[in-house]
Design a protein around this motif. Structure first.
Motif, PDB file in Angstrom:
ATOM      1  N   LEU A 106      -3.066  27.829  57.793  1.00 44.68           N
ATOM      2  CA  LEU A 106      -4.116  28.845  57.882  1.00 44.68           C
ATOM      3  C   LEU A 106      -3.591  30.243  57.580  1.00 44.68           C
ATOM      4  CD1 LEU A 106      -6.131  27.670  61.039  1.00 44.68           C
ATOM      5  CD2 LEU A 106      -6.750  27.414  58.625  1.00 44.68           C
ATOM      6  N   THR A 107      -2.256  30.374  57.505  1.00 44.77           N
ATOM      7  CA  THR A 107      -1.665  31.676  57.219  1.00 44.77           C
ATOM      8  C   THR A 107      -2.006  32.108  55.795  1.00 44.77           C
ATOM      9  OG1 THR A 107       0.179  31.207  58.712  1.00 44.77           O
ATOM     10  CG2 THR A 107       0.491  32.980  57.109  1.00 44.77           C
ATOM     11  N   ASP A 108      -2.376  33.378  55.655  1.00 44.26           N
ATOM     12  CA  ASP A 108      -2.748  33.909  54.341  1.00 44.26           C
ATOM     13  C   ASP A 108      -1.490  34.284  53.565  1.00 44.26           C
ATOM     14  OD1 ASP A 108      -4.111  34.875  52.180  1.00 44.26           O
ATOM     15  OD2 ASP A 108      -4.640  36.798  53.108  1.00 44.26           O
ATOM     16  N   SER A 109      -0.863  33.285  52.948  1.00 40.28           N
ATOM     17  CA  SER A 109       0.357  33.480  52.169  1.00 40.28           C
ATOM     18  C   SER A 109       0.237  32.732  50.849  1.00 40.28           C
ATOM     19  CB  SER A 109       1.576  32.972  52.940  1.00 40.28           C
ATOM     20  OG  SER A 109       1.746  33.694  54.132  1.00 40.28           O
ATOM     21  N   PRO A 110       0.992  33.166  49.829  1.00 42.13           N
ATOM     22  CA  PRO A 110       0.947  32.469  48.540  1.00 42.13           C
ATOM     23  C   PRO A 110       1.345  31.001  48.673  1.00 42.13           C
ATOM     24  CG  PRO A 110       2.099  34.568  48.353  1.00 42.13           C
ATOM     25  CD  PRO A 110       1.900  34.321  49.812  1.00 42.13           C
ATOM     26  N   THR A 111       0.740  30.185  47.839  1.00 45.39           N
ATOM     27  CA  THR A 111       1.045  28.748  47.872  1.00 45.39           C
ATOM     28  C   THR A 111       2.506  28.485  47.559  1.00 45.39           C
ATOM     29  OG1 THR A 111      -1.219  28.238  47.191  1.00 45.39           O
ATOM     30  CG2 THR A 111       0.438  26.506  46.912  1.00 45.39           C
ATOM     31  N   TYR A 112       3.073  29.244  46.596  1.00 49.70           N
ATOM     32  CA  TYR A 112       4.471  29.005  46.242  1.00 49.70           C
ATOM     33  C   TYR A 112       5.399  29.328  47.415  1.00 49.70           C
ATOM     34  CZ  TYR A 112       4.889  34.098  45.512  1.00 49.70           C
ATOM     35  OH  TYR A 112       4.902  35.463  45.669  1.00 49.70           O
ATOM     36  N   ILE A 234       9.567  32.115  56.796  1.00 43.25           N
ATOM     37  CA  ILE A 234       9.534  32.235  55.341  1.00 43.25           C
ATOM     38  C   ILE A 234       8.117  32.495  54.846  1.00 43.25           C
ATOM     39  CG2 ILE A 234       9.886  30.965  53.183  1.00 43.25           C
ATOM     40  CD1 ILE A 234      12.291  29.599  54.558  1.00 43.25           C
ATOM     41  N   ILE A 235       7.152  31.803  55.420  1.00 42.54           N
ATOM     42  CA  ILE A 235       5.768  31.967  54.988  1.00 42.54           C
ATOM     43  C   ILE A 235       5.228  33.343  55.400  1.00 42.54           C
ATOM     44  CG2 ILE A 235       3.410  31.152  55.384  1.00 42.54           C
ATOM     45  CD1 ILE A 235       4.491  28.332  55.411  1.00 42.54           C
ATOM     46  N   ARG A 236       5.572  33.789  56.586  1.00 42.62           N
ATOM     47  CA  ARG A 236       5.074  35.086  57.052  1.00 42.62           C
ATOM     48  C   ARG A 236       5.642  36.248  56.242  1.00 42.62           C
ATOM     49  NH1 ARG A 236       5.421  34.813  63.702  1.00 42.62           N
ATOM     50  NH2 ARG A 236       3.599  33.455  64.051  1.00 42.62           N
ATOM     51  N   VAL A 237       6.934  36.192  55.948  1.00 45.85           N
ATOM     52  CA  VAL A 237       7.601  37.321  55.298  1.00 45.85           C
ATOM     53  C   VAL A 237       7.544  37.227  53.782  1.00 45.85           C
ATOM     54  CG1 VAL A 237       9.804  38.551  55.070  1.00 45.85           C
ATOM     55  CG2 VAL A 237       9.115  37.593  57.291  1.00 45.85           C
ATOM     56  N   GLY A 238       7.576  36.022  53.245  1.00 45.15           N
ATOM     57  CA  GLY A 238       7.691  35.858  51.803  1.00 45.15           C
ATOM     58  C   GLY A 238       6.390  36.054  51.042  1.00 45.15           C
ATOM     59  N   GLN A 239       5.839  37.248  51.108  1.00 43.53           N
ATOM     60  CA  GLN A 239       4.573  37.527  50.417  1.00 43.53           C
ATOM     61  C   GLN A 239       4.784  37.800  48.932  1.00 43.53           C
ATOM     62  OE1 GLN A 239       1.534  37.286  52.000  1.00 43.53           O
ATOM     63  NE2 GLN A 239       2.721  36.564  53.758  1.00 43.53           N
ATOM     64  N   THR A 240       5.971  38.234  48.551  1.00 41.71           N
ATOM     65  CA  THR A 240       6.305  38.474  47.148  1.00 41.71           C
ATOM     66  C   THR A 240       7.573  37.681  46.823  1.00 41.71           C
ATOM     67  OG1 THR A 240       7.745  40.375  47.585  1.00 41.71           O
ATOM     68  CG2 THR A 240       5.354  40.804  47.360  1.00 41.71           C
ATOM     69  N   PRO A 241       7.869  37.473  45.535  1.00 41.90           N
ATOM     70  CA  PRO A 241       9.097  36.742  45.188  1.00 41.90           C
ATOM     71  C   PRO A 241      10.347  37.404  45.758  1.00 41.90           C
ATOM     72  CG  PRO A 241       7.641  36.840  43.302  1.00 41.90           C
ATOM     73  CD  PRO A 241       7.025  37.696  44.361  1.00 41.90           C
ATOM     74  N   GLU A 242      10.397  38.729  45.754  1.00 42.03           N
ATOM     75  CA  GLU A 242      11.574  39.429  46.289  1.00 42.03           C
ATOM     76  C   GLU A 242      11.710  39.203  47.789  1.00 42.03           C
ATOM     77  OE1 GLU A 242       9.229  40.778  44.434  1.00 42.03           O
ATOM     78  OE2 GLU A 242      10.305  41.016  42.531  1.00 42.03           O
ATOM     79  N   GLU A 243      10.607  39.350  48.492  1.00 39.54           N
ATOM     80  CA  GLU A 243      10.626  39.115  49.938  1.00 39.54           C
ATOM     81  C   GLU A 243      10.957  37.664  50.251  1.00 39.54           C
ATOM     82  OE1 GLU A 243       7.283  42.405  51.380  1.00 39.54           O
ATOM     83  OE2 GLU A 243       6.700  40.343  50.949  1.00 39.54           O
ATOM     84  N   LEU A 244      10.458  36.766  49.445  1.00 42.21           N
ATOM     85  CA  LEU A 244      10.725  35.341  49.653  1.00 42.21           C
ATOM     86  C   LEU A 244      12.210  35.046  49.501  1.00 42.21           C
ATOM     87  CD1 LEU A 244       9.671  32.475  50.102  1.00 42.21           C
ATOM     88  CD2 LEU A 244       9.284  32.310  47.631  1.00 42.21           C
ATOM     89  N   ALA A 245      12.835  35.607  48.443  1.00 44.73           N
ATOM     90  CA  ALA A 245      14.261  35.379  48.220  1.00 44.73           C
ATOM     91  C   ALA A 245      15.088  35.952  49.369  1.00 44.73           C
ATOM     92  CB  ALA A 245      14.687  36.002  46.899  1.00 44.73           C
ATOM     93  N   PHE A 246      14.688  37.129  49.859  1.00 42.65           N
ATOM     94  CA  PHE A 246      15.438  37.769  50.938  1.00 42.65           C
ATOM     95  C   PHE A 246      15.363  36.944  52.222  1.00 42.65           C
ATOM     96  CE2 PHE A 246      15.360  40.521  54.708  1.00 42.65           C
ATOM     97  CZ  PHE A 246      16.634  41.060  54.625  1.00 42.65           C
TER      98      PHE A 246
END
Length: 461
Positions: A106-112, A234-246
Motif C-alpha cells: 500500500l506504500t506509495d513507492s515506484p514499482t521498481y 528500501i521502499i520508503r526511502v528509494g523514491q528515486t534511482p539515486e535514493e534507491l542506490a544509497f
C-alpha cells in the motif's frame, strides 16, 4: 567424572545392554559381535579390548538397569510431544507477515523500488539460510521449526518492533527511537522466539542440544527480521534511482547480517546458561541479550559522531562478525567430535552397534547409506538424528556441575529407546547396502565409556 572399574569383555555370545544383563530374546550384534570387535568378528587392536582401555562389565553404582522392554512405553514420546508454542508462534508469524506485506504494497513507492527491495533482501536471506543449513549438517533441525523461526523474525519481531519504535518516535523523537527503542525492543522481540516458542515446548527444548542449535535458530530469526525490515526501508526511502542506490548500500552493504549477528550474541549467552542449568540460564541469557542490545545501539548511534566513528564501528562489527563465524564453524565441527567421543559408550551400552558406529560420524558414509535406503530413508534419517542428539545430550550431562533434571534423564531414555526401536530397519538397510557404502568396521575412536545415567521413574497411565 569418574569411570567404572575396568574389566573384561562379556562373552560375545551373550551380548549385553545397559546394566550388564543380556538383551531380551537373546538379541545379538550383527555377526555375533560385541562392542569391542570390528566387522568380521576380529578383535580391535590391543587384544580385543575397548579402544584405548579395557571395557567395563559392571553396572554403575546407584544406577538402575535400563532394559529394552522399558523403552517402548516412552520412546515414541520424543517425536509426539505437543508443540503448542511453535504452532502459536507460526500463526503469529504468518499473521504479522501478512499485515506487514499489506502495508508494504500500500506504500506509495515506484514499482521498481519494490522489486529491487524484494530481490536484494531475498538474496541476502538465501545466502544466510545456505550458511546456516551448512552449519546444521551433523544434527539437522526440524525444517518446520526453522520456518517458524524465520516467520517469527519477519512477522512477529518486525511487527511489534515497528509498533514500539513508532510509539517512542512520536513521544521522544526519531533519535531516541533509533538509538534506544530499536535496540532494546527489537532484540527483545527477536529473543522471545528462543525463550517463549522453544522453551514452552518439551519438543522445542529437546531440539536445543548444542551451541550450534541456538546459533542457527537465533540467526534465522535475525534473517527473517532483516528480510522484512530492509524491504520496508528500501521502499520508503528509494523514491528515486539515486535514493534507491544509497539506501540499498546502507542497508545491505553496511548491515546485511547485522540482526543475525546481534542475536548470535544472545544465543551464546543463552547456551552458556543452558549448559550450567538452573538460574544460570536466565542470568547468562540476560547478559547475552544486553550484549546484543549494546552492539545494536552502537551501530544505530554511530551516525551521530561522524565518518571516523562510523569506520571504527564498522571495523568492530566486522571483527565480531568474523569471530562469530569462527565460533559457529568450530561449534559445528565440535558436533562431530562430540559424536566420536560418545560413540564408545553408546556401543558399550548397546544403543548402537559397532557397524552403525562406523558410519555415524562419517558424513560421506551417511550420504551413501541414505542413497541406498529406498523407502526406509526417513527411518535412517531419524536414526542418525537420534544418535547424534543422544551424543550431544550425554556430553552435556557429563559437563554439568549440578545434578541433571528429570527432563534431561527422560530425554536420554527416550532417545536410547528410539534407537533400539529403529535398529531392525537400520540393520536391514545396512545388510542390503553396497559393501563400499559402509565403512569396514568401527574406526579406532579413543575415549572412555561414560556413565549410563539412571533411568527416570516415568509414571505409567
Amino acid at each position: 567424572m569418574s569411570y567404572p572399574p575396568q574389566g573384561q569383555y562379556p562373552d560375545p555370545q551373550q551380548p549385553h545392554h545397559a546394566g550388564g544383563q543380556p538383551m531380551q530374546g537373546g538379541q545379538q550384534f550383527p555377526g555375533g559381535q560385541h562392542p569391542g570387535q570390528q566387522m568380521g568378528g576380529q578383535p580391535t587392536p590391543g587384544g580385543g579390548q575397548f579402544p584405548g582401555q579395557q571395557m567395563p562389565n559392571q553396572q554403575f553404582p546407584g544406577q538402575q538397569p535400563m532394559p529394552h522392554q522399558q523403552f517402548g512405553a516412552s520412546g515414541a514420546r520424543v517425536k509426539k510431544n505437543p508443540i503448542v508454542g511453535p504452532v502459536i508462534g507460526a500463526l503469529l508469524g504468518v499473521v504479522g507477515l501478512i499485515l506487514m506485506l499489506i502495508l508494504i504494497f500500500l506504500t506509495d513507492s515506484p514499482t521498481y523500488s519494490k522489486l529491487v527491495a524484494f530481490v536484494v533482501t531475498g538474496i541476502v536471506a538465501a545466502i544466510g539460510l545456505i550458511f546456516y543449513r551448512w552449519l546444521d549438517r551433523w544434527e539437522p533441525e526440524p525444517p518446520f521449526l526453522l520456518i517458524i523461526a524465520f516467520l517469527w523474525g519477519a512477522g512477529v519481531a518486525t511487527f511489534f518492533g515497528s509498533l514500539v519504535n513508532d510509539f517512542n518516535a512520536a513521544l521522544f523523537g526519531d533519535g531516541f527511537a533509533a538509538v534506544v527503542s530499536a535496540p532494546f525492543g527489537e532484540e527483545f522481540f527477536k529473543s522471545l522466539f528462543l525463550v517463549l516458542v522453544l522453551f514452552t515446548s518439551t519438543r522445542g527444548r529437546r531440539e536445543l542440544n548444542s551451541l550450534t542449535d541456538t546459533l542457527i535458530y537465533a540467526g534465522i530469526v535475525g534473517l527473517g527480521f532483516t528480510f522484512l525490515e530492509d524491504i520496508i526501508y528500501i521502499i520508503r526511502v528509494g523514491q528515486t534511482p539515486e535514493e534507491l542506490a544509497f539506501i540499498v548500500f546502507v542497508r545491505i552493504g553496511l548491515g546485511a547480517f547485522g540482526h543475525s549477528l546481534y542475536q548470535s550474541i544472545f544465543a551464546v549467552g543463552l547456551w552458556a546458561g543452558i549448559r550450567r542449568g538452573g538460574a544460570s540460564a536466565w542470568i547468562f541469557g540476560i547478559l547475552g541479550y544486553l550484549g546484543a542490545v549494546a552492539l545494536h545501539m552502537i551501530h544505530n548511534g554511530v551516525s551521530q559522531f561522524g565518518i571516523g566513528a562510523l569506520v571504527i564501528v564498522l571495523l568492530l562489527e566486522f571483527v565480531i562478525f568474523v569471530v562469530g563465524i569462527v565460533i559457529a564453524i568450530r561449534s559445528s565441527i565440535g558436533e562431530r567430535k562430540n559424536l566420536e567421543m560418545q560413540l564408545p559408550s553408546m556401543v558399550h551400552f548397546g544403543w548402537v552397534t559397532p557397524r552403525e558406529a562406523g558410519w555415524l560420524a562419517n558424513m560421506q558414509a551417511r550420504k551413501q547409506i541414505l542413497k541406498q535406503a529406498g523407502p526406509h530413508e526417513q527411518v535412517l534419517k531419524d536414526f542418525i538424528q537420534n544418535a547424534t542428539e543422544l551424543a550431544h545430550l550425554r556430553t552435556r550431562l557429563d559437563q554439568m556441575k549440578i545434578p541433571p533434571s528429570q527432563g534431561l534423564l527422560e530425554n536420554h531414555a527416550d532417545l536410547a529407546a528410539l534407537l533400539h526401536e529403529q535398529r531392525s530397519v537400520v540393520d536391514q538397510v545396512l545388510g542390503q547396502a553396497q559393501p563400499h557404502a559402509v565403512p569396514g568396521g568401527w574406526p579406532p575412536i579413543q575415549g572412555h565409556p561414560g556413565p549410563q545415567y539412571p533411568a527416570p521413574q516415568i509414571p505409567q497411565y
